[in-house]
Design an enzyme around this catalytic site. Structure first.
Site, PDB file in Angstrom:
ATOM      1  N   ARG A  89       0.866  -1.168   0.000  1.00 34.52           N
ATOM      2  CA  ARG A  89       0.000   0.000   0.000  1.00 34.52           C
ATOM      3  C   ARG A  89       0.913   1.231   0.000  1.00 34.52           C
ATOM      4  NH1 ARG A  89      -2.655   2.991   4.896  1.00 34.52           N
ATOM      5  NH2 ARG A  89      -4.140   4.287   3.792  1.00 34.52           N
ATOM      6  N   HIS A 178      -8.101   6.599   0.637  1.00 32.96           N
ATOM      7  CA  HIS A 178      -8.941   5.395   0.769  1.00 32.96           C
ATOM      8  C   HIS A 178      -9.420   4.882  -0.587  1.00 32.96           C
ATOM      9  CE1 HIS A 178     -10.255   7.213   4.897  1.00 32.96           C
ATOM     10  NE2 HIS A 178      -9.279   6.337   5.090  1.00 32.96           N
ATOM     11  N   ARG A 239      -9.762  14.036  13.434  1.00 34.78           N
ATOM     12  CA  ARG A 239      -9.535  15.116  12.461  1.00 34.78           C
ATOM     13  C   ARG A 239     -10.785  15.979  12.313  1.00 34.78           C
ATOM     14  NH1 ARG A 239      -7.629  10.908   8.385  1.00 34.78           N
ATOM     15  NH2 ARG A 239      -5.490  10.456   9.021  1.00 34.78           N
ATOM     16  N   GLU A 382      -9.016  -3.919   1.803  1.00 37.87           N
ATOM     17  CA  GLU A 382      -7.964  -3.279   1.009  1.00 37.87           C
ATOM     18  C   GLU A 382      -6.854  -4.268   0.659  1.00 37.87           C
ATOM     19  OE1 GLU A 382      -7.759   1.181   2.525  1.00 37.87           O
ATOM     20  OE2 GLU A 382      -8.567  -0.151   4.032  1.00 37.87           O
TER      21      GLU A 382
END
Ligand code: AMP
Length: 398
Positions: A89, A178, A239, A382
């Protein structure tokens, strides 16, 4: 082909999953944390059991050596030759990488150039790539970029209304994140309702500790909520998501803080944690709210409202909506979050099926058969995308 490893290297961690090919069965998975310390954690899952060790791990190369030797010791592999490829990744692919690529010297040089755009992540990803190249020099490695799926956005969607030279000189624009998750759950969602992703208008809600939304038309991303960095978009665990940029100077003066300190607070002390003062974990907030803590409720409500705002805006940009997909930690596990978000989208004619929505981490249609827009829960994966891309790219070069 026999086995492919998916790797997600962080600055002090290395997450891995080893899959059998072509069955795509997970053989083993785990994580090495606190790399660089004398008491690093090595966790590996085997036959459903977690084995944890505390031991010194100096650097990523040592972590990879530890892992690969342990695979031999535990007889998970008989030799390193059984590993046909390693997929990594990589967080930022900038405008250079619009899809996954075979890693060579020039790819490494490009990822290095892009460290400017992801100073926390890309260097760590490169460390992981270097560690595997050192220990398995003959094994093909593939980079799978978090930003690649969003590269189909048009200029009107990805540009900020700021001096154009900033884009020309520094590549300042919206990149999103993402991407592998959005792409995967959109296509799995389409499969679940027996439609081709190319025929659908889809909005995907990746709601985890980090959270983002994507608008997908005919299988291509046309807009997404995260920006130049993952700080943009909807509020998340820690966040802030989008704020008026003038907040930075205002707080700098009031609290006598530097830009770096404020950015750190917007990244690490805002969102659920900042508003509630309790936690960045949605489970704690749901519990707090049930016990009467109004700030926990507010932290969740702010996020749900902003998610609904994005969905409304993407509904217009897509020119309609066929499928709404929930995924990641909150999207997969919190039926309350899904139901609250859908309740705020009543105007789009979504009819929640409360019973179907009482589900966790299982591909499920959660709206009633007569609902105009179908909502589904799709567990993200993922690692599977990384492995599939790695297999495809390695097979193409043979
Ligand atoms: P992720 O980043 O995808 O691993 O997701 C992490 C988020 O998922 C955290 O905010 C968790 O609180 C949330 N989560 C995990 N399980 C549940 C659950 N059962 N109910 C509500 N939130 C959950």
């Amino acid at each position: 082909m026999k086995k492919i490893m998916a790797v997600n290297a962080g600055s002090s961690s290395l997450k891995f999953q080893l899959l059998a090919i072509p069955s795509e069965k997970v053989i083993t998975e785990g994580i090495i944390e606190r790399i660089g310390m004398n008491d690093a954690y090595y966790t590996i899952k085997l036959d459903g059991k977690k084995i944890k060790e505390i031991l010194p791990v100096k650097n990523h190369a040592q972590a990879v050596e530890l892992l690969l030797n342990d695979l031999l010791t535990k007889k998970i592999i008989a030799s390193f030759d059984e590993i046909d490829g390693v997929g990594h990744r990589v967080v930022h692919g900038g405008e250079t990488f619009k899809e996954s690529v075979l890693i060579d010297e020039s790819v490494i040089a490009e990822i290095t150039k892009l460290c400017d755009l992801a100073p926390l992540h890309n260097p760590a990803n490169l460390t992981g790539i270097a560690a595997f190249s050192k220990i398995l020099p003959d094994v093909k490695q593939v980079a799978v970029f978090d930003t690649a799926f969003h590269q189909t956005m048009s200029q009107e969607a990805y540009m900020y209304a700021v001096p154009y030279e900033w884009y020309e000189k520094y590549g300042l624009r919206k990149y999103g994140a993402h991407g592998t998750s959005h792409q995967f759950v959109a296509s799995e969602g389409a499969k679940l309702i027996n439609k081709a992703v190319e025929d659908l208008k889809i909005i995907t809600l990746h709601l985890g500790n980090g959270a983002s939304i994507a608008a997908i038309k005919n299988g291509k991303c046309i807009d997404t909520s995260m920006g130049l960095t993952p700080l943009g978009g909807i509020p998340m665990g820690t966040r802030s998501g989008d704020i008026d940029p003038a907040v930075v100077e205002f707080i700098a003066e009031k609290e006598n803080l530097s830009i770096k300190e404020i950015l750190n607070m917007l990244n690490k002390k805002s969102g659920y944690l900042g508003v509630s003062g309790v936690s960045n974990d949605s489970r704690d907030l749901e519990e707090g709210m049930e016990a009467g803590n109004e700030r926990c409720r507010l932290a969740l409500d702010i996020q749900y409202k902003r998610i609904a705002d994005y969905v409304g805006s993407y509904y217009i940009y897509l020119g309609g909506l066929d499928l709404l997909v929930f995924t990641a930690g909150i999207g997969e596990n919190s039926n309350r979050a899904r139901s609250e978000i859908i309740r705020r989208l009543q105007v789009l004619c979504l009819e929640l099926d409360e019973k179907a929505n009482d589900v966790r981490s299982k591909a499920t249609i959660i709206t009633k058969p007569n609902s105009k827009v179908v909502a589904v829960l799709i567990p993200t994966n993922e690692e599977l995308v990384i492995v599939r891309d790695t297999v495809r790219i390695i097979q193409n070069i043979h």
